[in-house]
Every structure is written in structure tokens, then in C-alpha cells.
Design a protein around this motif. Structure first.
Motif, PDB file in Angstrom:
ATOM      1  N   ASP A 132       0.833  -1.215   0.000  1.00  0.00           N
ATOM      2  CA  ASP A 132       0.000   0.000   0.000  1.00  0.00           C
ATOM      3  C   ASP A 132       0.865   1.262   0.000  1.00  0.00           C
ATOM      4  O   ASP A 132       0.571   2.236  -0.708  1.00  0.00           O
ATOM      5  CB  ASP A 132      -0.937   0.005   1.205  1.00  0.00           C
ATOM      6  N   GLN A 135       2.300   1.777  -3.416  1.00  0.00           N
ATOM      7  CA  GLN A 135       1.307   2.366  -4.314  1.00  0.00           C
ATOM      8  C   GLN A 135       1.087   3.840  -3.991  1.00  0.00           C
ATOM      9  O   GLN A 135       1.000   4.687  -4.897  1.00  0.00           O
ATOM     10  CB  GLN A 135      -0.009   1.599  -4.200  1.00  0.00           C
ATOM     11  N   GLU A 136       0.991   4.146  -2.703  1.00  0.00           N
ATOM     12  CA  GLU A 136       0.813   5.544  -2.297  1.00  0.00           C
ATOM     13  C   GLU A 136       2.016   6.383  -2.708  1.00  0.00           C
ATOM     14  O   GLU A 136       1.869   7.530  -3.157  1.00  0.00           O
ATOM     15  CB  GLU A 136       0.610   5.613  -0.794  1.00  0.00           C
ATOM     16  N   ASN A 137       3.218   5.791  -2.578  1.00  0.00           N
ATOM     17  CA  ASN A 137       4.434   6.507  -2.974  1.00  0.00           C
ATOM     18  C   ASN A 137       4.434   6.772  -4.475  1.00  0.00           C
ATOM     19  O   ASN A 137       4.818   7.861  -4.930  1.00  0.00           O
ATOM     20  CB  ASN A 137       5.656   5.680  -2.578  1.00  0.00           C
ATOM     21  N   LEU A 140       1.997   9.523  -5.073  1.00  0.00           N
ATOM     22  CA  LEU A 140       2.579  10.801  -4.649  1.00  0.00           C
ATOM     23  C   LEU A 140       3.665  11.265  -5.621  1.00  0.00           C
ATOM     24  O   LEU A 140       3.791  12.467  -5.886  1.00  0.00           O
ATOM     25  CB  LEU A 140       3.163  10.651  -3.238  1.00  0.00           C
TER      26      LEU A 140
END
Length: 223
Positions: A132, A135-137, A140
Motif C-alpha cells: 500500500d 502504491q501511495e508513494n 505521490l
């Protein structure tokens, strides 16, 4: 020959029949030793029987009678035959200790399995969390790239605005200069018109005053 075969067959059948009705039994090694107040079988029994494997404290031994005085964990003292005493635990005690150790090891093994399961579950959750976060990185990073792109456009737009503002200021300065020049030229032209008019008036006055003097005078007929 036939009689021998019949006898052998009969013996075999009897053996099989006896085997069919036989049951398995084991000899128990658990015995109970009575505890007496003295070192003979004639003394009164104060404990009906100590089980094999009982832990005792040896107080004294009578070699002549073959008895030893002992003390139980509960504080009961008495005499029993010395040949029942051994320096190491009996097989049943060892077996019980081994069973207890196996039970403890099984419990520890179960706890370790639970910990391993929990650790595996935690590791799975950690892996999911890492996924997660990755994916968030990524999201971003893409957002940061978009912000950089927009920022670059905004910076370029700001620079363009600055250049246009400077150009506008320069044009405004040029317009002010041109206005000043036009005003000065207008004033110069008005002055020139004024001077030309004054000069024309002066010439007219001079012509009016000088030309008559330059013309010859007519003689009078009366002269």
C-alpha cells in the motif's frame, strides 16, 4: 500318516482357538510400601503404603534389621525396608517426568506455532502495508511530477508576466516621452506662429513708416 495329519490339524485348531480368547495384560511396577513406627514387621503401621517413586528424606539406616528411617514431604517419619530405597527415581517417576516434559514441550511448541502464525500474519499484514505504501508513494510521485510540471508552467508564466510588465513599463515610459516631446513641439510651434505673426506685424509697421518717406514728394502747383 492320516492320523498324524488329523492330530496336527486338531492341535492347530486348538491353538487358534486359545489365541482367539487370549487378552493382553501388562505387569504394573507400581507398589505401595507400608511405613512403620519401628524397624521390624511387628511394629505398627503409621502409613498404609507409600507409592513407588515417592520422594523421601533418608534419616538413618539400620544394617542389622535392613530397615531405614525416612521422612516424607508432609513431615511423616517412619521405618521401611531399605531395599525399597534407590538413589535415582524409578521408571514410573521418570516416565511421569518425561510425560510432563513432553506436555510442557508440546505446550511450548503450540505457543511457538501460535507465535509463528501471528508472526506470519503480521508479516503478511506488513507486506500488504508495504505494498500500500509503495502504491501511495507511486501516486505521490506522479502527483509531485504533476505539481512540478504545473509549477514549471506557473514559473514560466510568471516570468512571461514579468517580461510583459517590464515591456509595458518601457512602453509607458516611451509614451510619456513622446507626450512630453509632443507638448514641447506644440509649444515650439505656437511660439513660432507667434514670432511669425509678430514679425509680420513689424514688417507691416516698417513698410507703413518707411515707404512713404522714400517716395518723392510732389511739387505744389502753387509754388
Amino acid at each position: 500318516m492320516k492320523n498324524s495329519i488329523l492330530v496336527g490339524t486338531s492341535i492347530l485348531l486348538l491353538s487358534l482357538g486359545s489365541m482367539a480368547f487370549a487378552e493382553t495384560r501388562y505387569i504394573s511396577d507400581k507398589i505401595y510400601v507400608p511405613l512403620r513406627v519401628g524397624d521390624t514387621t511387628k511394629h505398627r503401621i503409621i502409613h498404609r503404603g507409600l507409592p513407588s517413586g515417592e520422594k523421601l528424606e533418608l534419616l538413618e539406616t539400620n544394617e542389622d534389621s535392613g530397615y531405614s528411617r525416612v521422612k516424607t514431604d508432609r513431615g511423616v517419619e517412619g521405618w521401611l525396608p531399605s531395599h525399597y530405597l534407590v538413589e535415582s527415581p524409578v521408571a514410573r517417576s521418570l516416565l511421569n517426568a518425561a510425560k510432563q516434559e513432553v506436555a510442557e514441550l508440546s505446550k511450548s511448541n503450540k505457543e511457538l506455532r501460535e507465535q509463528l502464525k501471528s508472526t506470519t500474519q503480521s508479516s503478511t499484514e506488513t507486506s500488504n502495508t508495504v505494498s500500500d505504501l509503495e502504491q501511495e508513494n507511486t501516486a505521490l510521485s506522479e502527483e509531485l511530477a504533476e505539481i512540478k510540471r504545473v509549477s514549471a508552467s506557473a514559473i514560466k508564466l510568471d516570468e512571461d508576466n514579468r517580461r510583459l510588465l517590464q515591456s509595458n513599463q518601457m512602453l509607458s515610459s516611451e509614451v510619456d516621452v513622446l507626450k512630453t516631446d509632443n507638448t514641447r513641439l506644440r509649444e515650439d510651434k505656437e511660439n513660432e506662429f507667434f514670432l511669425n505673426g509678430a514679425f509680420a506685424v513689424l514688417i507691416g509697421v516698417m513698410i507703413t513708416l518707411i515707404i512713404p518717406k522714400m517716395m518723392p514728394k510732389r511739387r505744389s502747383d502753387w509754388g
